[in-house]
Scaffold this motif. Structure first.
Motif, PDB file in Angstrom:
ATOM      1  N   UNK A 162     107.940  -7.876  48.835  1.00  0.00           N
ATOM      2  CA  UNK A 162     107.186  -7.535  47.629  1.00  0.00           C
ATOM      3  C   UNK A 162     107.033  -6.023  47.528  1.00  0.00           C
ATOM      4  N   UNK A 163     107.224  -5.520  46.321  1.00  0.00           N
ATOM      5  CA  UNK A 163     107.170  -4.075  46.147  1.00  0.00           C
ATOM      6  C   UNK A 163     105.729  -3.566  46.149  1.00  0.00           C
ATOM      7  N   UNK A 164     105.574  -2.296  46.511  1.00  0.00           N
ATOM      8  CA  UNK A 164     104.262  -1.658  46.561  1.00  0.00           C
ATOM      9  C   UNK A 164     104.200  -0.545  45.534  1.00  0.00           C
ATOM     10  N   UNK A 165     102.993  -0.253  45.083  1.00  0.00           N
ATOM     11  CA  UNK A 165     102.781   0.863  44.161  1.00  0.00           C
ATOM     12  C   UNK A 165     102.280   2.063  44.959  1.00  0.00           C
ATOM     13  N   UNK A 166     103.034   2.414  45.994  1.00  0.00           N
ATOM     14  CA  UNK A 166     102.641   3.517  46.865  1.00  0.00           C
ATOM     15  C   UNK A 166     103.362   4.790  46.451  1.00  0.00           C
ATOM     16  N   UNK A 167     102.592   5.866  46.373  1.00  0.00           N
ATOM     17  CA  UNK A 167     103.149   7.167  46.044  1.00  0.00           C
ATOM     18  C   UNK A 167     102.596   8.192  47.017  1.00  0.00           C
ATOM     19  N   UNK A 168     103.360   9.226  47.277  1.00  0.00           N
ATOM     20  CA  UNK A 168     102.873  10.273  48.167  1.00  0.00           C
ATOM     21  C   UNK A 168     103.999  10.948  48.906  1.00  0.00           C
ATOM     22  N   UNK A 169     103.642  11.784  49.853  1.00  0.00           N
ATOM     23  CA  UNK A 169     104.629  12.543  50.599  1.00  0.00           C
ATOM     24  C   UNK A 169     105.538  11.628  51.405  1.00  0.00           C
ATOM     25  N   UNK A 170     106.832  11.876  51.313  1.00  0.00           N
ATOM     26  CA  UNK A 170     107.798  11.151  52.127  1.00  0.00           C
ATOM     27  C   UNK A 170     108.155   9.775  51.616  1.00  0.00           C
ATOM     28  N   UNK A 171     107.581   9.360  50.475  1.00  0.00           N
ATOM     29  CA  UNK A 171     107.875   8.044  49.947  1.00  0.00           C
ATOM     30  C   UNK A 171     108.794   8.171  48.736  1.00  0.00           C
ATOM     31  N   UNK A 172     109.929   7.485  48.789  1.00  0.00           N
ATOM     32  CA  UNK A 172     110.887   7.518  47.694  1.00  0.00           C
ATOM     33  C   UNK A 172     111.122   6.105  47.180  1.00  0.00           C
ATOM     34  N   UNK A 173     111.639   5.999  45.976  1.00  0.00           N
ATOM     35  CA  UNK A 173     111.875   4.693  45.384  1.00  0.00           C
ATOM     36  C   UNK A 173     113.322   4.594  44.914  1.00  0.00           C
ATOM     37  N   UNK A 174     114.008   3.493  45.266  1.00  0.00           N
ATOM     38  CA  UNK A 174     115.363   3.294  44.777  1.00  0.00           C
ATOM     39  C   UNK A 174     115.321   2.744  43.349  1.00  0.00           C
ATOM     40  N   UNK A 175     116.505   2.554  42.770  1.00  0.00           N
ATOM     41  CA  UNK A 175     116.589   2.142  41.371  1.00  0.00           C
ATOM     42  C   UNK A 175     115.948   0.782  41.136  1.00  0.00           C
ATOM     43  N   UNK A 176     116.218  -0.180  42.019  1.00  0.00           N
ATOM     44  CA  UNK A 176     115.663  -1.520  41.858  1.00  0.00           C
ATOM     45  C   UNK A 176     114.137  -1.516  41.944  1.00  0.00           C
ATOM     46  N   UNK A 177     113.605  -0.734  42.863  1.00  0.00           N
ATOM     47  CA  UNK A 177     112.158  -0.633  43.007  1.00  0.00           C
ATOM     48  C   UNK A 177     111.534  -0.044  41.754  1.00  0.00           C
ATOM     49  N   UNK A 178     112.173   0.988  41.204  1.00  0.00           N
ATOM     50  CA  UNK A 178     111.659   1.603  39.979  1.00  0.00           C
ATOM     51  C   UNK A 178     111.666   0.617  38.824  1.00  0.00           C
TER      52      UNK A 178
END
Length: 243
Positions: A177-193
């Motif tokens: 399950x995807x998370x709505x986490x944002x911050x330093x060192x966290x990136x999101x791939x296309x599917x997650x976005x």
């Protein structure tokens, strides 16, 4: 002494306080106060992790405190809220309490699972709690904006127990399950976005429908997190078929 390192733990403590107050008001039959306190706890839960990442103020005690706070706010509180809706003397009224047990297992599993730094395996406890809390709030609402259909379902001896069992299973399952986490060192791939975008955009038709139907505002939260589960289930099924 660096005051800044205490900020995340202070925010986490506010999560715990909100959850504890929510338990008290639930036991007093005041779901109308308990659910907003759960929402406050969720805001604090989101902000403490964000603050820790942005400030670089991680600590072992912070990790343990976060789990303890979540156990109260998103484990004990939602299980008691659903339990309070079971007005029957049937033995099934105790089934909602399994949410507290499986939330504890979920949190313990999360603490030792290295796969869950930027996403989740299994339903996050706050998501399960939001479903329970919003459902209880909608049913407990006796003024305009109540949801008669949901009230009728929850009035049966089987609906809430079934929901409790399903949520308990989702808490400890291996579903990504995807998370709505944002911050330093966290990136999101296309599917997650894409999944995040679908989840955020789902609020628009939900809000519009609730306004048109003049339904209870908590229905927005209930439907949004049901959609969150469906997005993850459908995504996982699609990935399995692609393989």
């Amino acid at each position: 002494m660096r005051i800044i390192k205490y900020i995340p733990n202070t925010i986490t403590s506010m999560n715990l306080l909100s959850g504890t107050l929510g338990v008290i008001f639930t036991l007093e039959g005041r779901i109308d106060i308990a659910f907003p306190l759960m929402l406050a706890a969720a805001c604090f839960d989101f902000c403490d992790g964000l603050a820790a990442r942005l400030l670089g103020a991680y600590s072992d005690i912070g990790k343990e405190l976060d789990s303890l706070a979540d156990m109260v706010s998103f484990g004990v509180l939602p299980s008691l809220m659903l339990y309070s809706l079971m007005g029957t003397d049937h033995w099934t009224r105790f089934i909602p309490l399994c949410i507290a047990v499986f939330s504890g297992l979920r949190l313990a599993k999360f603490n030792i699972d290295d796969r869950q730094h930027s996403s989740f395996v299994g339903l996050p406890t706050p998501a399960a709690a939001m479903i329970c809390g919003s459902m209880a709030y909608c049913v407990a609402a006796v003024h305009s904006g109540a949801v008669p259909a949901l009230d009728a379902l929850c009035g049966s001896c089987w609906f809430i127990p079934v929901v409790s069992v399903v949520l308990s299973a989702l808490l400890v399952c291996e579903l990504p399950m995807f998370a709505m986490k944002f911050g330093k060192g966290l990136t999101a791939d296309k599917m997650l976005k894409i999944k995040r975008l679908i989840f955020l955009l789902s609020f628009i038709p939900i809000v519009v429908s609730v306004i048109i139907l003049k339904a209870n505002w908590a229905l927005v939260i209930l439907l949004a997190f049901v959609i969150y589960i469906l997005i993850n289930v459908i995504s996982s099924l699609f990935c399995m078929r692609a393989e």
